[in-house]
Design an enzyme around this catalytic site. Structure first.
Site, mmCIF file in Angstrom:
data_model
loop_
_atom_site.group_PDB
_atom_site.id
_atom_site.type_symbol
_atom_site.label_atom_id
_atom_site.label_comp_id
_atom_site.label_asym_id
_atom_site.label_seq_id
_atom_site.Cartn_x
_atom_site.Cartn_y
_atom_site.Cartn_z
ATOM 1 N N LYS A 195 -16.048 11.531 -0.409
ATOM 2 C CA LYS A 195 -14.952 11.081 0.473
ATOM 3 C C LYS A 195 -14.821 11.964 1.705
ATOM 4 O O LYS A 195 -14.424 11.512 2.777
ATOM 5 C CB LYS A 195 -13.632 11.019 -0.293
ATOM 6 C CG LYS A 195 -13.323 9.652 -0.861
ATOM 7 C CD LYS A 195 -14.043 9.246 -2.079
ATOM 8 C CE LYS A 195 -15.221 8.386 -2.020
ATOM 9 N NZ LYS A 195 -15.862 8.184 -3.336
ATOM 10 N N HIS A 241 5.061 -8.204 7.706
ATOM 11 C CA HIS A 241 4.244 -8.670 8.833
ATOM 12 C C HIS A 241 4.211 -7.614 9.937
ATOM 13 O O HIS A 241 5.238 -7.044 10.238
ATOM 14 C CB HIS A 241 4.845 -9.965 9.395
ATOM 15 C CG HIS A 241 4.152 -10.428 10.638
ATOM 16 N ND1 HIS A 241 2.878 -10.970 10.605
ATOM 17 C CD2 HIS A 241 4.538 -10.407 11.952
ATOM 18 C CE1 HIS A 241 2.516 -11.270 11.849
ATOM 19 N NE2 HIS A 241 3.510 -10.937 12.683
#
Ligand SMILES: Cc1cc2nc3c(=O)[nH]c(=O)nc-3n(C[C@H](O)[C@H](O)[C@H](O)COP(=O)(O)OP(=O)(O)OC[C@H]3O[C@@H](n4cnc5c(N)ncnc54)[C@H](O)[C@@H]3O)c2cc1C
Ligand SMILES: NC(=O)c1ccc[n+]([C@@H]2O[C@H](COP(=O)([O-])OP(=O)(O)OC[C@H]3O[C@@H](n4cnc5c(N)ncnc54)[C@H](O)[C@@H]3O)[C@@H](O)[C@H]2O)c1
EC number: 1.8.1.4
Length: 471
Positions: free
Chosen positions: A52, A437
Site C-alpha cells: 500500500k 449526492h
C-alpha cells in the site's frame, strides 16, 4: 530444559498466530508461541503495508500526470530511490509497532525456533527441545510459489518477499500472475514510470469469477499497462535481465530487468511433519477442517490464517486465530463461531471488491443488478468514470447474497454492501437508506433498483427511483 509443557502451542507469530495466542491465553490457557523469526508479520513486513505504501507513491505520480485534465499543468519527476526509501522507512515503523506488541507478550511464552509435529500433541523444535501441548494451532502462513520454469533466471526473480528491498525502481519488469499481488504492484510500478507488462495463464484478471466485471476491469487496467491473459511464458537469461517469451492467446517476446512472480501463495505446511498427526489431508496436502471451529477433524489441532487456503486476507487471519485460540484452549469443548461474509478488496485503481457468493453466470434463481460507472456523476467530476458493479440476490425475495465491484471508491462503498449482505438485507431495504449526492455510493443505486425490478419487489416507498443527470 529439553521438554516444555503447555495447554496450547501456537506455531507462527503472524497475524493469525498472535490472535490465537491472545485468545487462548485470555481463555485461561498456558500458551507457548513458537516462531522461527518473530519477523513482525507478513502483513507489516512484506504484504499489505509495503504494497500500500508503493501504491500511495504511485497514486501521487498518477495524480500529477493526470492533472492536466483539470487544467492544472504538471509533470511528475520520480526519484526511484526516494520512493523505495519511503516505502521501507514507513514499512519499518509498522514492523516496529508489531514488534512492540510482541514484546509485551510474557517472555516465557515466546520461543524462537522452527517447529514440526512428531505426534498430534508433540512438537520437535530445531533447537533440540520438545514441546508437549494439549492442543496446537497451526498458523504458519503462506509463501510465494515460484514455478520451476523460472529456475534459469532465479537471480532476476522477485516476489513480494524481495521486491520492497530494491534500492531503486527498476527500468522494466515483467509481472507473472494477474492476481491481487500482481495487479496491485504492476499498476503501481507502471504509474511510477517502470515499463511493466502482466502475463497470466488464466482467463480473468484478479482471479475474478464474474466474467463481466473481469472483462471490464481488464479493459480499464489495460489503458495503463499491457495485461496478457491465457498465455504460457518462458524465460531465459539476457545480459543483466530476462528475455521473456509468451504464447497462447497472444504471443511475443520482450526483455525485462526483473520478473515479479506472483503466481499464488500456498500454505506453508511443508516440513511441518503433518504425516505424524494422522490428520486427513486434501489434494494439496492441507488438513481438512471445519471453518466454524477451525478444528481439523476431531484432533486437538486447529488451523488459522493463510495456512488454511481459505480467505487469505488479514481480517480473516485475525478472526480465524481468535476462533482457533479459543477452541484450542477449551478442547475438546469446541464452539462453532459465526463467520463473517467473505470480503476481499484489491487496491488497484479502480479498486475491486468481491463479497459473499458469486454465482455462476446465468445461474437460475439468482437476480443480478448491474451498474456502470461510465456515466456516474461524481466519477465524471473526478475524471475517473470507469467501472462495473454487479450485485447478486436471491430471485425469490431480493435478498442480497454477493457482489463483484470494480469502480472508483469501491474499497469504501464495498463495506456498506458487505454489511448489508451480512445483515441479511434485501435490495429494497438497502435502497431505503440515505445515499448522499454527489458521491460514488450513489452509483450503486441502479444495481439495487435493477434487483428490485427483477424480483418484482417494490422499491422503497417515498423514494424517487428516477435517476437525474449527475447521479
Ligand atoms: C503483497 C501482499 C499484499 C497483501 N495485501 C493485503 C491487503 O491489502 N489486505 C489484506 O487483508 N490482506 C492482504 N494480504 C494478505 C495478508 O497479508 C495475509 O492474509 C496475512 O498476513 C496472513 O497472516 P498469517 O498470520 O496467516 O501469516 P504470517 O503473517 O505469514 O505468519 C506466519 C508465521 O509463521 C511462522 N512460521 C512458519 N512456519 C513455521 C514453523 N514451522 N515453525 C515456526 N514458525 C513458523 C513464520 O515465521 C511467520 O511469522 C497481502 C499479502 C501479500 C503477500
Ligand atoms: N488487497 C488484498 O487484500 C491482497 C493483496 C495482495 C494479496 N492478497 C492475498 O494474497 C493471496 C495471494 O495473491 P496472489 O496474487 O499471489 O495469488 P492468486 O492465487 O490470487 O493469483 C495468482 C495468479 O497467478 C496466475 N498463475 C499461476 N501460475 C501461473 C504461471 N505459471 N504463469 C502465469 N500465471 C500464473 C493465476 O492464474 C492467478 O491469476 C491472494 O489470494 C490474496 O488473498 C490480498
Amino acid at each position: 530444559m529439553d521438554e516444555l509443557f503447555c495447554d496450547v502451542a501456537i506455531i507462527g507469530a503472524g497475524t493469525a498466530g498472535l490472535a490465537a495466542e491472545r485468545s487462548a491465553r485470555s481463555n485461561g490457557a498456558k500458551t507457548l508461541l513458537i516462531d522461527e523469526s518473530f519477523g513482525g508479520t507478513t502483513c507489516a513486513s512484506v504484504g499489505c503495508m509495503p504494497s500500500k505504501l508503493l501504491i500511495a507513491a504511485a497514486g501521487a505520480a498518477h495524480a500529477v500526470r493526470t492533472a492536466p485534465v483539470f487544467g492544472v499543468e504538471a509533470t511528475p519527476t520520480i526519484d526511484g530511490a526516494a520512493v523505495m526509501a519511503r516505502v521501507r522507512k514507513e514499512r519499518d515503523k509498522f514492523v516496529s509497532g508489531v514488534e512492540e506488541s510482541i514484546a509485551k507478550i510474557p517472555d516465557d511464552v515466546k520461543i524462537c525456533a522452527r517447529a514440526r509435529f512428531t505426534s498430534p500433541t508433540t512438537l520437535a523444535l530445531d533447537d533440540g527441545r520438545t514441546v508437549r501441548a494439549r492442543a496446537v494451532v497451526i498458523a504458519t502462513g503462506a509463501s510465494p510459489l515460484i514455478p520451476d520454469t523460472f529456475d534459469a533466471v532465479k537471480d532476476r526473480v522477485l516476489t513480494n518477499e524481495t521486491i520492497f528491498d530494491l534500492e531503486t525502481l527498476p527500468g522494466s519488469i515483467g509481472v507473472i500472475g494477474a492476481g491481487p499481488i500482481g495487479l496491485e504492484l504492476a499498476q503501481a510500478l507502471a504509474r511510477l514510470g517502470v515499463e511493466t507488462m502482466v502475463l497470466d495463464k488464466g482467463d480473468a484478471v484478479g482471479a475474478l469469477k464474474d466474467p463481466h466485471v473481469a472483462e471490464a476491469l481488464h479493459a480499464i487496467l489495460e489503458r495503463e499497462l499491457p495485461i496478457k491473459l491465457g498465455v504460457e511464458t518462458e524465460a531465459v537469461p539476457d545480459r543483466d535481465g530476462v528475455r521473456l517469451s509468451w504464447t497462447g492467446k497472444d504471443s511475443g517476446e520482450r526483455r525485462f530487468d526483473y520478473l515479479l512472480v506472483a503466481t499464488g501463495r500456498p500454505p506453508r505446511l511443508k516440513g511441518l511433519g503433518l504425516e505424524t498427526t494422522g490428520l486427513e489431508l486434501d489434494d494439496h496436502g492441507s488438513p481438512t477442517y471445519r471453518t466454524e471451529t477451525m478444528q481439523c477433524g476431531d484432533a486437538p489441532i486447529f488451523l488459522a490464517g493463510d495456512a488454511d487456503h481459505d480467505r487469505p486476507v488479514l481480517h480473516e487471519a485475525s478472526s480465524e486465530g481468535t476462533i482457533a485460540g479459543r477452541n484450542a484452549a477449551h478442547f475438546p469443548d469446541v464452539t462453532a463461531a459465526e463467520r463473517m461474509v467473505p470480503f476481499a478488496v484489491m487496491f488497484t485503481e479502480p479498486s475491486v471488491a468481491v463479497i459473499g457468493v458469486v454465482p455462476k453466470d446465468g445461474a437460475p434463481d439468482i437476480a443480478v443488478g448491474t451498474a456502470s460507472y461510465t456515466d456516474q456523476g461524481r466519477a465524471k467530476v473526478m475524471a475517473c468514470n470507469a467501472g462495473l458493479v454487479r450485485f447478486y440476490a436471491d430471485a425469490a425475495d431480493g435478498k442480497l447474497i454477493g457482489a463483484t465491484m470494480a469502480g472508483p471508491g469501491v474499497e469504501h462503498s464495498a463495506h456498506l454492501i458487505a454489511w448489508a449482505i451480512q445483515s441479511g438485507w434485501t435490495a429494497t431495504q438497502t435502497l431505503a437508506l440515505p445515499f448522499y449526492h454527489p458521491t460514488f455510493e450513489e452509483g450503486l443505486k441502479p444495481a439495487l433498483l435493477a434487483i428490485c425490478h427483477a424480483v418484482h419487489a417494490k422499491p422503497p416507498q417515498f423514494r424517487d427511483d428516477g435517476f437525474l443527470p449527475g447521479t
